[in-house]
Motif scaffolding. Structure first.
Motif, PDB file in Angstrom:
ATOM      1  N   THR A   5     -13.663 -13.679  79.950  1.00  0.00           N
ATOM      2  CA  THR A   5     -13.872 -15.007  79.377  1.00  0.00           C
ATOM      3  C   THR A   5     -13.260 -16.058  80.293  1.00  0.00           C
ATOM      4  OG1 THR A   5     -13.878 -14.170  77.114  1.00  0.00           O
ATOM      5  CG2 THR A   5     -13.376 -16.504  77.416  1.00  0.00           C
ATOM      6  N   TYR A   7     -12.052 -19.641  80.080  1.00  0.00           N
ATOM      7  CA  TYR A   7     -11.691 -20.593  79.031  1.00  0.00           C
ATOM      8  C   TYR A   7     -11.486 -21.975  79.639  1.00  0.00           C
ATOM      9  CZ  TYR A   7      -9.405 -22.611  74.943  1.00  0.00           C
ATOM     10  OH  TYR A   7      -9.090 -23.412  73.865  1.00  0.00           O
ATOM     11  N   MET A 322     -23.938 -23.200  74.309  1.00  0.00           N
ATOM     12  CA  MET A 322     -24.168 -21.824  73.862  1.00  0.00           C
ATOM     13  C   MET A 322     -24.695 -20.945  74.993  1.00  0.00           C
ATOM     14  SD  MET A 322     -22.904 -21.974  70.977  1.00  0.00           S
ATOM     15  CE  MET A 322     -23.177 -20.221  70.641  1.00  0.00           C
ATOM     16  N   ASP A 325     -21.681 -20.100  76.857  1.00  0.00           N
ATOM     17  CA  ASP A 325     -20.880 -19.181  76.046  1.00  0.00           C
ATOM     18  C   ASP A 325     -21.409 -17.753  76.172  1.00  0.00           C
ATOM     19  OD1 ASP A 325     -18.753 -18.788  74.018  1.00  0.00           O
ATOM     20  OD2 ASP A 325     -20.429 -18.245  72.721  1.00  0.00           O
ATOM     21  N   GLU A 330     -16.379 -20.782  78.132  1.00  0.00           N
ATOM     22  CA  GLU A 330     -16.135 -21.554  76.915  1.00  0.00           C
ATOM     23  C   GLU A 330     -15.730 -22.981  77.258  1.00  0.00           C
ATOM     24  OE1 GLU A 330     -14.752 -17.772  74.151  1.00  0.00           O
ATOM     25  OE2 GLU A 330     -13.220 -19.117  74.949  1.00  0.00           O
TER      26      GLU A 330
END
Length: 397
Positions: A5, A7, A322, A325, A330
């Motif tokens: 991920t 971030y 999205m 994502d 993110e």
């Protein structure tokens, strides 16, 4: 599923730093209400007061001016309502409140309540195309009838586009008339230099989870001589203006995070600012028609080091978010508090953007855990995601 991920939503919340985790967990097993007189209560009280002194020492205020709250929203509400009520009680003519048009909803919504439910007159001061408050407009609004003003509220730095506001100039403008100034410094603490006494403001809001501390704890810095009416009544903790049992472990973690964030602010701004500039260059290379919103990085007006806010013409911001994502990246369409609400950003609208451009925006916010690899991963994924968002039927792209 993505392998890792990335971030890039630190303006919404940022991971806790080890120092805050250690300070908080050290006291989770302790028993004792900080208002109790026995030994356990006194130990808890000592942790609270040492935390208060730590925060005061790095933010340029007296310990007695640190009022602990449940976070930034409560701190803003306490300042706005508490000062407005006290000022009006002292002089019924003081019913006007001035604020910049780009304030966070933690400021705008309490002001809307004061206007619609309690008879105050709220005026929103315009900003320029970079999101900087129009000082001439503010001056005109103040000088029109300074005796009728309860207070002025201008955030230290904008949470969406990262523009740093001219707080010192706002205070200089208001002080000859004795008008108190509140500033929401929730995005600013740890990112840019913040000194309560030197700034001249009367109240300042900050919170833990934006600077590597725990959720659910924050503070209002409030000058001792300023009268503030309580919002919450009960045991009279926190100067009789904020009742409620004090969360000792959270306050210890909060103080550790504040101290670390302020003391490392210069290094943080240099490192994260360089990553932000790398991100901006990369985004404009893969999406040349993207619009960077807010003050230019390195400009005289000032911008938060971790903020990169773009509009992508022809894209729906939520759709692009999205798609990113799904790639494990993110970010945000703006303020987390308004996420999911299908309406354009009030900040971008106040800056002169059209509804379409405002709805086509994304905020990438970097923080203490951001790495060059995070930036490069975003840049590599962004171009194809923008193309897919436009092909899916964006905003007239």
């Amino acid at each position: 599923m993505p392998e890792r991920t990335v971030y890039l939503d630190h303006a919404a919340t940022t991971p806790m730093v080890p120092a805050a985790i250690e300070a908080m967990t050290e006291h989770l097993r302790d028993v004792g209400n900080a208002s109790s007189l026995h030994a356990s209560g006194r130990r808890a009280r000592r942790v609270v007061e040492e935390s208060r002194e730590t925060i005061a020492s790095v933010l340029g205020c007296r310990p007695g001016e640190v009022v602990f709250t449940s976070g930034g929203t409560e701190a803003d509400n306490l300042a706005l309502k508490g000062v407005a009520w006290s000022r009006r009680d002292a002089d019924p003519r003081r019913v006007r409140v001035l604020a910049s048009a780009v304030e966070h909803h933690a400021v705008l919504d309490p002001l809307h309540w004061l206007e619609t439910a309690d008879g105050f007159e709220v005026s929103l001061v315009p900003v320029d195309a970079a999101g900087r408050v129009d000082l001439d407009a503010l001056r005109a609004a103040v000088e029109r009838d300074p005796s009728s003003i309860a207070l002025v509220s201008v955030m230290w730095a904008n949470n969406e586009v990262g523009t740093v506001q001219p707080v010192a100039e706002v205070v200089e403008l208001c002080s000859p008339y004795g008008v108190p100034v509140h500033t929401d410094a929730i995005q600013a603490v740890g990112a840019v230099p913040v000194d309560f006494a030197a700034s001249g403001v009367d109240t300042l809001a900050l919170t833990g989870h934006k600077i590597g501390g725990p959720y659910g704890v924050g503070a209002l810095l409030a000058r001792r001589e300023l009268a503030i009416t309580a919002l919450v009544h009960g045991g009279g903790q926190e100067r009789d203006i904020r009742s409620g049992t004090i969360d000792v472990p959270a306050i210890a973690g909060f103080a550790a995070a504040v101290e670390l964030a302020v003391k490392s602010q210069g290094e943080y701004a240099e490192r994260v600012g360089a990553l932000r500039d790398r991100l901006v260059r990369g985004v404009l290379e893969v999406a040349p028609d993207a619009i960077l919103n807010g003050a230019a990085p390195g400009s005289a007006d000032g911008r938060l080091p971790g903020n990169a806010h773009f509009s992508f013409p022809g894209c729906e911001g939520d759709a692009l978010l999205m798609l990113l994502d799904a790639q494990g990246i993110e970010c945000s369409t703006g303020s987390a508090c308004s996420a999911g609400v299908p309406q354009p950003s009030h900040v971008l609208i106040a800056m002169g953007a059209s509804d379409e451009v405002a709805r086509a925006s994304l905020r990438f916010s970097l923080g203490h855990s951001t790495t060059p690899a995070d930036v490069d991963t975003l840049v590599a994924a962004l171009g194809p995601c923008v193309e897919r968002a436009r092909a899916a039927g964006g905003l007239g792209g």
